[in-house]
Design an enzyme around this catalytic site. Structure first.
Site, PDB file in Angstrom:
ATOM      1  N   HIS A  70      44.698  23.171  23.221  1.00 14.16           N
ATOM      2  CA  HIS A  70      45.322  22.777  24.485  1.00 14.16           C
ATOM      3  C   HIS A  70      45.512  21.273  24.637  1.00 14.16           C
ATOM      4  CE1 HIS A  70      44.510  26.700  26.984  1.00 14.16           C
ATOM      5  NE2 HIS A  70      45.046  26.935  25.791  1.00 14.16           N
ATOM      6  N   CYS A 128      27.528   9.051  17.716  1.00 15.64           N
ATOM      7  CA  CYS A 128      26.495   8.158  18.251  1.00 15.64           C
ATOM      8  C   CYS A 128      25.342   9.062  18.701  1.00 15.64           C
ATOM      9  CB  CYS A 128      27.029   7.228  19.350  1.00 15.64           C
ATOM     10  SG  CYS A 128      27.497   8.013  20.898  1.00 15.64           S
ATOM     11  N   HIS A 148      51.322  23.054  26.822  1.00 13.59           N
ATOM     12  CA  HIS A 148      50.195  22.150  26.560  1.00 13.59           C
ATOM     13  C   HIS A 148      50.687  20.812  26.018  1.00 13.59           C
ATOM     14  CE1 HIS A 148      47.606  25.430  27.530  1.00 13.59           C
ATOM     15  NE2 HIS A 148      48.157  26.177  26.579  1.00 13.59           N
ATOM     16  N   ASP A 204      27.447   4.547  15.356  1.00 13.79           N
ATOM     17  CA  ASP A 204      26.494   3.465  15.583  1.00 13.79           C
ATOM     18  C   ASP A 204      25.233   3.799  14.783  1.00 13.79           C
ATOM     19  OD1 ASP A 204      25.181   5.402  17.055  1.00 13.79           O
ATOM     20  OD2 ASP A 204      25.084   4.229  18.909  1.00 13.79           O
ATOM     21  N   THR A 261      24.557  10.435  21.645  1.00 16.15           N
ATOM     22  CA  THR A 261      25.026  11.554  22.464  1.00 16.15           C
ATOM     23  C   THR A 261      26.475  11.936  22.182  1.00 16.15           C
ATOM     24  OG1 THR A 261      25.717   9.971  24.140  1.00 16.15           O
ATOM     25  CG2 THR A 261      23.529  10.952  24.414  1.00 16.15           C
TER      26      THR A 261
HETATM   27  C1  RB5 Z   1      21.944   4.220  21.306  1.00 20.14           C
HETATM   28  O1  RB5 Z   1      20.600   4.156  21.647  1.00 20.14           O
HETATM   29  C2  RB5 Z   1      22.663   5.208  22.212  1.00 20.14           C
HETATM   30  O2  RB5 Z   1      22.728   4.705  23.499  1.00 20.14           O
HETATM   31  C3  RB5 Z   1      24.047   5.506  21.677  1.00 20.14           C
HETATM   32  O3  RB5 Z   1      23.948   5.995  20.377  1.00 20.14           O
HETATM   33  C4  RB5 Z   1      24.833   6.531  22.443  1.00 20.14           C
HETATM   34  O4  RB5 Z   1      24.095   7.693  22.645  1.00 20.14           O
HETATM   35  C5  RB5 Z   1      25.476   6.054  23.677  1.00 20.14           C
HETATM   36  O5  RB5 Z   1      26.249   6.744  24.329  1.00 20.14           O
END
Ligand code: RB5
Length: 146
Positions: free
Chosen positions: A98, A65, A133, A8, A67
Site C-alpha cells: 500500500h 538502530c 495506493h 548506529d 528501536t
Molecule cells: C541508542 O542508544 C538508541 O537511542 C538508538 O539506537 C535508537 O534506538 C534511537 O531511536
C-alpha cells in the site's frame, strides 16, 4: 537488487548479519556505516543510506538502530523517502503493497535476528499494488514541507 544499509552502534551487529544475509541472496549491499560499536549518532548514517535511495543509486534501504525509531525518523526527513519501522511481517508486507516503502528500519533491541531477516525479506520481495495506493503515495510527495 542494490541495497543501502546503515546502522548506529546499537544496530551494528544486526547490520553485519543482515548485510551477510542479503549478499548470500545475491543482492549488492552498499554499507553506509557506522564504523564500529562506539556510541554514535544515527541521523548521520540513516541519512547516508537514504541519500543513496533518493538518488536512485540504490533501489531500497535497510536501517537498524536500537528501536528502529531514530534512524527511520532521520531517513524520512528526505523527500521521496518512505521508511517504515517494522516489528511484524504484516506491516512489512503492507508497507510495500500500500505504501511503496523504499526503506525499512528494524530495532535490534526489539526483534530477534530471525525476525529481522524475515522482515527484510518480506519488505524486499513484496511488490507495490499500485492503483489507488499509487495515487496516495504520490500525494505524500506533493504535501508541502511547511
Ligand atoms: C541508542 O542508544 C538508541 O537511542 C538508538 O539506537 C535508537 O534506538 C534511537 O531511536
Amino acid at each position: 537488487m542494490k541495497i543501502a544499509i546503515a546502522s548506529d552502534h546499537a544496530g551494528y551487529d544486526y547490520r553485519q548479519m543482515l548485510a551477510e544475509h542479503l549478499r548470500a541472496q545475491g543482492h549488492e549491499v552498499i554499507d553506509c556505516g557506522c564504523p564500529g560499536k562506539e556510541s554514535c549518532d544515527y541521523p548521520i548514517f540513516g541519512r547516508k543510506a537514504a541519500q543513496l535511495v533518493k538518488s536512485g543509486e540504490c533501489e531500497r534501504g535497510v536501517l537498524v538502530c536500537g528501536t528502529g525509531f531514530g534512524i527511520s525518523l532521520s531517513a524520512n526527513r528526505i523527500p521521496g523517502i518512505r521508511c517504515v519501522n517494522c516489528t511484524d511481517v504484516l506491516t512489512a508486507k503492507m508497507s510495500r503493497l500500500h505504501n511503496d516503502a523504499n526503506m525499512i528500519a528494524v530495532g535490534a533491541r526489539v526483534v530477534g535476528e530471525d525476525t529481522a531477516k524475515l522482515l527484510v525479506d518480506t519488505f524486499l520481495t513484496t511488490p507495490h499494488e499500485g492503483g489507488r495506493h499509487a495515487r496516495r503515495v504520490a500525494l505524500i510527495d506533493s504535501l508541502p514541507l511547511v
